[in-house]
Write an enzyme that holds these catalytic residues in place. Structure first.
Site, short mmCIF file in Angstrom:
data_model
loop_
_atom_site.label_atom_id
_atom_site.label_comp_id
_atom_site.label_asym_id
_atom_site.label_seq_id
_atom_site.Cartn_x
_atom_site.Cartn_y
_atom_site.Cartn_z
N ASN A 103 5.52 -2.16 2.84
CA ASN A 103 6.14 -1.28 1.86
C ASN A 103 7.37 -0.59 2.43
O ASN A 103 7.48 -0.41 3.64
CB ASN A 103 5.13 -0.23 1.37
N HIS A 120 9.45 -4.47 6.59
CA HIS A 120 10.56 -4.79 5.69
C HIS A 120 11.59 -3.66 5.58
O HIS A 120 12.43 -3.69 4.69
CB HIS A 120 10.02 -5.12 4.29
N ASN A 215 -9.05 -4.78 -1.88
CA ASN A 215 -8.17 -5.21 -2.97
C ASN A 215 -9.04 -5.38 -4.22
O ASN A 215 -10.16 -5.85 -4.12
CB ASN A 215 -7.50 -6.55 -2.59
N ALA A 234 -7.73 0.81 -3.59
CA ALA A 234 -7.58 1.30 -2.22
C ALA A 234 -8.10 2.73 -2.07
O ALA A 234 -8.85 3.04 -1.14
CB ALA A 234 -6.11 1.23 -1.81
#
Ligand code: NAD
Ligand code: ZN
Length: 247
Positions: A103, A120, A215, A234
């Site tokens: 994220n 990322h 999940n 979560a």
């Protein structure tokens, strides 16, 4: 929630001397940030080409208009949810070493985790594409679009990676190292379809880690990589897990 599986996961976590978490867009869904994929995913509303690096350089204004709407007008206001908080509590209790996240929303840091490896990049920072100067969001003028560098007047880009760009080398190295050291890896809210990020849990597994996945839906990892699959949101699953750890 299957209480037997939860108890099994709690035992693994209590015994582990090196636990890491690997998170994806799903952990931020309950903060109001939609994921990319799936029914309510961003790709049902926006064209992913706005985040392709070649398109960005060729059409900076059009690309920035979409980026602004998704990542700044909208994401910008999100706050950490209970799932982020529980990961911060696990770190305080010395039950979690680091968080590897795909994220770019900065919510793990805002919740209080101190070792967050950003695979990322991060949307709260901007970088000049020419002089490489870094700016915090809010530090420079974001209009008119595209955003330009106050120092050299060149195009500025959010400091997260676009499609077609490589992973920041330090984040990659640190993720591999953390994966290899992991005795337990919590894999939370990711389809694991984005590569090479999706390989990190596979690497952890291959070097001996137990993979505990959280999940509401099965992912690419569930069948062959995950050891304990905790099906659910979560925030709810992590909260239940924390209760068992405190016992
Ligand atoms: P993804 O969009 O491919 O998948 C999201 C996953 O989250 C799915 O498996 C879904 O079942 C699960 N999920 C949905 N609600 C959940 C909940 N309440 N609790 C737990 N899981 C839930 O996400 P990805 O695998 O992270 O890949 C998307 C890429 O897009 C990432 O690389 C990331 O950089 C980027 N992205 C980031 C953000 C963010 O920063 N918050 C948001 C969207 C996309
Ligand atoms: Zn510059």
């Amino acid at each position: 929630m299957n209480s037997e599986l939860l108890a099994k996961a709690a035992i693994k976590l209590n015994r582990s001397k090196y636990t890491t978490a690997f998170t994806g867009a799903g952990i931020s869904v309950e903060s109001g940030i939609p994921p990319f994929r799936g029914e309510k995913g961003l790709w049902n509303k926006y064209d992913p080409k706005s985040l392709e690096i070649d398109y960005f350089y060729e059409h900076p204004k059009e690309s920035w208009e979409v980026i602004m709407e998704i990542f700044y007008d909208f994401f910008g206001k999100a706050k950490p949810n209970r799932a982020h908080e529980v990961l911060a509590i696990l770190e305080q209790k010395n039950l979690l070493k680091s968080v590897i996240t795909q994220n770019i929303d900065n919510l793990h840091q805002e919740a209080g985790n101190t070792d967050v490896i950003e695979f990322h990049g991060n949307s709260k920072q901007l970088v000049c594409t020419v002089c490489r100067k870094l700016y915090k969001v809010g530090e420079i003028k974001m209009e008119p679009l595209p955003v330009l560098c106050p120092a050299c007047d060149s195009l500025v880009k959010p400091d997260f990676i676009f499609f077609g760009e490589g992973i920041p080398p330090l984040a990659y190295e640190r993720s591999v190292e953390a994966a290899e050291k992991s005795e337990v890896m919590l894999v939370i809210g990711t389809t694991a379809e984005v590569m090479p990020a999706g390989q990190i849990p596979v690497l952890a597994k291959s070097t001996g880690a137990t993979i505990i996945e959280i999940n509401p839906e099965p992912s690419m990892l569930t069948r062959f990589t995950t050891d304990i699959f905790l099906k659910g949101k979560a925030s709810e699953v992590l909260d239940e897990l924390l209760n068992l750890l405190e016992a």
